[in-house]
Design an enzyme around this catalytic site. Structure first.
Site, PDB file in Angstrom:
ATOM      1  N   SER A 132      47.542  85.949  37.318  1.00 12.33           N
ATOM      2  CA  SER A 132      46.547  86.721  38.074  1.00 12.33           C
ATOM      3  C   SER A 132      45.734  85.759  38.933  1.00 12.33           C
ATOM      4  O   SER A 132      45.699  84.550  38.656  1.00 12.33           O
ATOM      5  CB  SER A 132      45.612  87.422  37.078  1.00 12.33           C
TER       6      SER A 132
ATOM      7  N   TYR B 127      39.624  87.500  29.794  1.00 16.72           N
ATOM      8  CA  TYR B 127      40.825  87.710  30.623  1.00 16.72           C
ATOM      9  C   TYR B 127      41.169  86.405  31.354  1.00 16.72           C
ATOM     10  O   TYR B 127      42.326  85.997  31.405  1.00 16.72           O
ATOM     11  CB  TYR B 127      40.567  88.856  31.604  1.00 16.72           C
TER      12      TYR B 127
END
Ligand SMILES: NC(=O)c1ccc[n+]([C@@H]2O[C@H](COP(=O)([O-])OP(=O)(O)OC[C@H]3O[C@@H](n4cnc5c(N)ncnc54)[C@H](OP(=O)(O)O)[C@@H]3O)[C@@H](O)[C@H]2O)c1
Length: 254
Positions: free
Chosen positions: A149, A162
């Site tokens: 990501s 995350y």
């Protein structure tokens, strides 16, 4: 130049929705046989029926990859039933964001279990087969693509855990790349920006409202945009290693 994946087998995790589903479609279009893994078997069966109608060989693997035995069994079934394993896309992931101080018990553990441990379970089971595919396969190369990501490159307030998982995926991928290079098993990361998928549907209500407020007027990426990046990586000649692709939405600043 693009090479077709005819005669090869690809395993895509998290193929029941979003980026994984689009990646399975794209790799089937590139000529690979597909093993599609997720917990929602009904969604996988629907996808498989569509791909088979277009002539692809597809194996449905209904499994929870946080369970090491299920993950390993899924990889072994792929090799037993489809004959080999040339390409793995570690895509399954969970994003449960929000400030650290507010996090409900269990959220971090669930995210670590999918984004880190699940990816490791699949990778451990797949590596011997990828090495074999690179030695004996039609293309003399194999690929493991980890879906990271932008959160694997830039940490931001509100996404700490995350970030931890995706920075971890990037670090693991780079170390593994160096280990696997002599075996012609290419290790890559794709780092998507904001993609229109079900990912944000798992957020707590107050976090979802804040997140959606920030991106409401932005034109998001589509899953196919990320599938294209995966396809680009795995269809290169064995002399080319595309180790990292960052794909932001054009209107995204972070
Ligand atoms: N969307 C974005 O903006 C974005 C941005 C950057 C990176 N990413 C990354 O892209 C990847 C795919 O996400 P997405 O956006 O396509 O979201 P998504 O539509 O929610 O897809 C997530 C997939 O992971 C699977 N999954 C979750 N837990 C699992 C488990 N325990 N065992 C097996 N499969 C599991 C889900 O299937 P089941 O629920 O059926 O098991 C689903 O197929 C993730 O790694 C995510 O972090 C997404």
């Amino acid at each position: 130049m693009m090479e077709r994946l005819t005669g090869t087998v690809a395993l895509v995790t998290g193929a029941s929705s979003g980026i994984g589903e689009a990646t399975a479609r794209t790799l089937a279009g590139d000529g690979a046989a597909l093993a599609v893994l997720a917990r929602r078997g009904d969604r996988l069966e629907k996808l498989a029926a569509e791909l088979r109608a277009d002539g692809a060989r597809v194996l449905v693997l209904e499994a929870d990859l946080t369970n090491r035995a299920q993950a390993a069994a899924a990889v072994e079934r792929t090799v037993t039933e489809l004959g080999r394993l040339d390409t793995v896309v570690n895509n399954a992931g969970l994003m449960l964001t929000g400030p650290v101080a507010d996090a409900p018990e269990g959220e971090w553990e669930r995210m670590l279990a999918v984004n880190v441990e699940g990816l490791l379970h699949i990778t451990r089971a797949a590596i011997p087969h990828l090495i074999e595919a690179a030695e004996r396969g039609p293309r003399q190369v194999a690929d493991l693509v980890n879906i990271s990501s932008t959160a694997g490159r830039v940490a931001r307030a509100g996404t700490a855990v995350y970030n931890l998982t995706k920075f971890g995926v990037n670090a693991f991928s780079e170390a593994l790349r160096q280990e696997m290079q002599p075996k012609r098993v290419r290790i890559s990361v794709v780092e998507p920006g904001t993609v229109d998928t079900e990912l944000a549907s798992h957020l707590r209500e107050e976090v979802r409202a804040a997140t959606e407020g920030r991106i409401r007027n932005m034109e998001k990426l589509r899953p196919r945009d990320i599938a294209d990046a995966v396809s680009y990586i795995v269809t290169r000649s064995r002399r080319v290693a595309v180790n990292e692709i960052l794909v932001r939405a054009a209107e995204q600043t972070w």
